[in-house]
Scaffold this motif. Structure first.
Motif, PDB file in Angstrom:
ATOM      1  N   THR A   1       0.837  -1.205   0.000  1.00  0.00           N
ATOM      2  CA  THR A   1       0.000   0.000   0.000  1.00  0.00           C
ATOM      3  C   THR A   1       0.869   1.250   0.000  1.00  0.00           C
ATOM      4  O   THR A   1       0.575   2.229  -0.701  1.00  0.00           O
ATOM      5  N   PHE A   2       1.942   1.216   0.785  1.00  0.00           N
ATOM      6  CA  PHE A   2       2.865   2.347   0.856  1.00  0.00           C
ATOM      7  C   PHE A   2       3.396   2.688  -0.535  1.00  0.00           C
ATOM      8  O   PHE A   2       3.388   3.856  -0.959  1.00  0.00           O
ATOM      9  N   TRP A   3       3.837   1.678  -1.268  1.00  0.00           N
ATOM     10  CA  TRP A   3       4.421   1.936  -2.584  1.00  0.00           C
ATOM     11  C   TRP A   3       3.362   2.252  -3.625  1.00  0.00           C
ATOM     12  O   TRP A   3       3.587   3.077  -4.520  1.00  0.00           O
TER      13      TRP A   3
ATOM     14  N   THR B   1       2.575   5.839  -3.042  1.00  0.00           N
ATOM     15  CA  THR B   1       3.707   6.676  -3.439  1.00  0.00           C
ATOM     16  C   THR B   1       3.730   6.885  -4.951  1.00  0.00           C
ATOM     17  O   THR B   1       3.918   8.012  -5.437  1.00  0.00           O
ATOM     18  N   LEU B   2       3.521   5.819  -5.709  1.00  0.00           N
ATOM     19  CA  LEU B   2       3.574   5.935  -7.168  1.00  0.00           C
ATOM     20  C   LEU B   2       2.355   6.659  -7.726  1.00  0.00           C
ATOM     21  O   LEU B   2       2.464   7.401  -8.708  1.00  0.00           O
ATOM     22  N   ILE B   3       1.189   6.456  -7.114  1.00  0.00           N
ATOM     23  CA  ILE B   3       0.008   7.216  -7.541  1.00  0.00           C
ATOM     24  C   ILE B   3       0.251   8.710  -7.357  1.00  0.00           C
ATOM     25  O   ILE B   3      -0.069   9.527  -8.232  1.00  0.00           O
ATOM     26  N   GLU B   4       0.824   9.051  -6.222  1.00  0.00           N
ATOM     27  CA  GLU B   4       1.133  10.458  -5.948  1.00  0.00           C
ATOM     28  C   GLU B   4       2.118  11.007  -6.976  1.00  0.00           C
ATOM     29  O   GLU B   4       1.950  12.116  -7.498  1.00  0.00           O
ATOM     30  N   ALA B   5       3.152  10.222  -7.302  1.00  0.00           N
ATOM     31  CA  ALA B   5       4.152  10.681  -8.266  1.00  0.00           C
ATOM     32  C   ALA B   5       3.537  10.868  -9.645  1.00  0.00           C
ATOM     33  O   ALA B   5       3.863  11.830 -10.365  1.00  0.00           O
ATOM     34  N   ARG B   6       2.648   9.958 -10.012  1.00  0.00           N
ATOM     35  CA  ARG B   6       2.032  10.033 -11.347  1.00  0.00           C
ATOM     36  C   ARG B   6       0.972  11.118 -11.437  1.00  0.00           C
ATOM     37  O   ARG B   6       0.430  11.358 -12.512  1.00  0.00           O
TER      38      ARG B   6
ATOM     39  N   LEU C   1      16.544  -3.804  -7.987  1.00  0.00           N
ATOM     40  CA  LEU C   1      15.627  -4.731  -7.326  1.00  0.00           C
ATOM     41  C   LEU C   1      14.292  -4.058  -7.021  1.00  0.00           C
ATOM     42  O   LEU C   1      13.227  -4.668  -7.191  1.00  0.00           O
ATOM     43  N   ALA C   2      14.333  -2.815  -6.570  1.00  0.00           N
ATOM     44  CA  ALA C   2      13.089  -2.093  -6.298  1.00  0.00           C
ATOM     45  C   ALA C   2      12.278  -1.908  -7.575  1.00  0.00           C
ATOM     46  O   ALA C   2      11.063  -2.153  -7.606  1.00  0.00           O
ATOM     47  N   VAL C   3      12.943  -1.509  -8.644  1.00  0.00           N
ATOM     48  CA  VAL C   3      12.254  -1.298  -9.916  1.00  0.00           C
ATOM     49  C   VAL C   3      11.687  -2.618 -10.442  1.00  0.00           C
ATOM     50  O   VAL C   3      10.582  -2.662 -11.002  1.00  0.00           O
ATOM     51  N   GLY C   4      12.426  -3.712 -10.233  1.00  0.00           N
ATOM     52  CA  GLY C   4      11.938  -5.009 -10.680  1.00  0.00           C
ATOM     53  C   GLY C   4      10.630  -5.404 -10.033  1.00  0.00           C
ATOM     54  O   GLY C   4       9.831  -6.147 -10.627  1.00  0.00           O
ATOM     55  N   ALA C   5      10.387  -4.915  -8.829  1.00  0.00           N
ATOM     56  CA  ALA C   5       9.117  -5.188  -8.152  1.00  0.00           C
ATOM     57  C   ALA C   5       8.051  -4.179  -8.510  1.00  0.00           C
ATOM     58  O   ALA C   5       6.870  -4.518  -8.624  1.00  0.00           O
ATOM     59  N   LEU C   6       8.442  -2.926  -8.690  1.00  0.00           N
ATOM     60  CA  LEU C   6       7.475  -1.843  -8.887  1.00  0.00           C
ATOM     61  C   LEU C   6       7.081  -1.643 -10.346  1.00  0.00           C
ATOM     62  O   LEU C   6       6.089  -0.968 -10.631  1.00  0.00           O
TER      63      LEU C   6
ATOM     64  N   LEU D   1      13.645   1.442   7.366  1.00  0.00           N
ATOM     65  CA  LEU D   1      14.424   0.773   6.329  1.00  0.00           C
ATOM     66  C   LEU D   1      13.705  -0.442   5.761  1.00  0.00           C
ATOM     67  O   LEU D   1      13.953  -0.836   4.612  1.00  0.00           O
ATOM     68  N   SER D   2      12.790  -1.044   6.530  1.00  0.00           N
ATOM     69  CA  SER D   2      12.079  -2.228   6.049  1.00  0.00           C
ATOM     70  C   SER D   2      11.211  -1.924   4.826  1.00  0.00           C
ATOM     71  O   SER D   2      10.886  -2.824   4.055  1.00  0.00           O
ATOM     72  N   TYR D   3      10.838  -0.672   4.635  1.00  0.00           N
ATOM     73  CA  TYR D   3      10.057  -0.291   3.458  1.00  0.00           C
ATOM     74  C   TYR D   3      10.924  -0.194   2.199  1.00  0.00           C
ATOM     75  O   TYR D   3      10.396  -0.040   1.094  1.00  0.00           O
ATOM     76  N   PHE D   4      12.227  -0.278   2.359  1.00  0.00           N
ATOM     77  CA  PHE D   4      13.163  -0.052   1.256  1.00  0.00           C
ATOM     78  C   PHE D   4      14.127  -1.223   1.072  1.00  0.00           C
ATOM     79  O   PHE D   4      15.064  -1.121   0.280  1.00  0.00           O
TER      80      PHE D   4
END
Length: 324
Positions: free
Chosen positions: A26-28, A31-36, A193-198, A248-251
């Motif tokens: 949900t956090f991510w 975050t991406l909805i806000e960025a877009r 790795l983050a981009v691979g998930a997002l 840090l667990s969110y990242f």
């Protein structure tokens, strides 16, 4: 330098139990909805260089908060049809530098996008992107900027920029969006790795000696920076360990790895005290994609495989990015 981490057999089975936030997805998503909510506004301005076999564009796009993020877009000179696309993220402290330092992928026939990392680029490879967001007390470096609140943490901005970088690169007419890979070494590997998930429709990822994985082990196993920045912060800010590691667990690249699906080529080095091999194997072993491989360099430090790993990527990626 002697081996300092777990033996290789133990590393291959290393699956630590990490505390993942219940609202990680949900956090991510938010975050991406806000960025877009900000127009991507990707601009590609041709750059005249002495290079004759590669064409170069100076790129600006809107990242986290709509902030302008810089990059280079390169492709083989004379290309007229869409090419497989490699999006690259940079190591800690570095910036995009000069175009001629990014010739590997366009020389191999790929379109290549290099994202400048906000606020970095004074350690090597000059950077051109500001980070206009402030934060609370932090230890020098980037690891502890906003570290007591995941919404304010530095890498929330960087990972969001990285997702938007894929979107920007794909908007160029010579980029084949269906044949896109993300690559990067060290910090760039963690971002990969983050981009691979997002970005769930990537064709491949290649995180090389990735940083930003299994933070608590990295911060307590090695005295090397950048992980040591976390310990140095906590040395002064006593009693805040719980909140710091919750942020840090969110990242954590391990949590992102558990959501990755694209074919993946990892690498690690057993004498790497910057990104200890157990932190890399924690992410590799958690990786959810059906096709994954890790190159292990037994007697190397953070340089890992260097040009040998580049050659491995050059042999591996074309097959994954073949025309579909």
């Amino acid at each position: 330098m002697a081996l300092f981490d777990l033996p290789l057999d133990a590393l291959r089975g290393y699956r630590p139990r990490l505390c993942e936030p219940d609202d990680f997805d949900t956090f991510w998503e938010k975050t991406l909805i806000e960025a877009r909510g900000h127009e991507l506004n990707a601009r590609f301005e041709p750059v005249r260089t002495p290079l004759t076999a590669v064409e170069v564009y100076d790129v600006t796009f809107a990242g986290f908060g709509g902030h302008p993020i810089k990059g280079w877009f390169l492709h083989p000179a004379g290309a007229r049809e869409p090419l497989p696309l490699v999006v690259e993220y940079l190591g800690y402290g570095g910036g995009r530098g000069l175009p001629h330092t990014h010739l590997l992928w366009p020389s191999a026939g790929f379109a290549h996008f290099v994202m400048d990392t906000r606020g970095q680029g004074s350690g090597w490879g000059g950077g051109d992107t500001d980070d206009p967001v402030g934060g609370g007390p932090a230890y020098p470096g980037f690891m502890t900027r906003g570290i007591e609140d995941p919404r304010a943490y530095y890498y929330r901005r960087v990972f969001t920029d990285a997702v938007r970088a894929v979107e920007a690169a794909r908007s160029h007419p010579l980029a084949d969006a269906t044949r896109t890979a993300a690559v990067g070494a060290s910090q760039g590997g963690g971002i990969t790795l983050a981009v691979g998930a997002l970005v769930p429709d990537l064709a491949a990822i290649a995180p090389d000696v990735p940083f930003l994985c299994h933070f608590e082990r990295g911060a307590t196993l090695t005295d090397s920076h950048p992980y040591r920045e976390i310990g140095s912060f906590l040395k002064t800010h006593r009693g805040r360990q719980g909140q710091v590691f919750r942020t840090l667990s969110y990242f954590d690249g391990v949590h992102f790895a558990a959501r990755g699906r694209a074919p993946a080529l990892f690498s690690t080095a057993l004498e790497d005290q910057t990104c200890p091999p157990s932190t890399v194997f924690a992410a590799f072993n958690a990786y959810a994609g059906e096709e994954k491989h890790i190159e292990v360099y037994a007697f190397n430090g953070h340089e890992g495989g260097g040009s040998c790993q580049e050659e491995a990527q050059l042999r591996w990626l074309p097959e994954r990015l073949a025309r579909r």
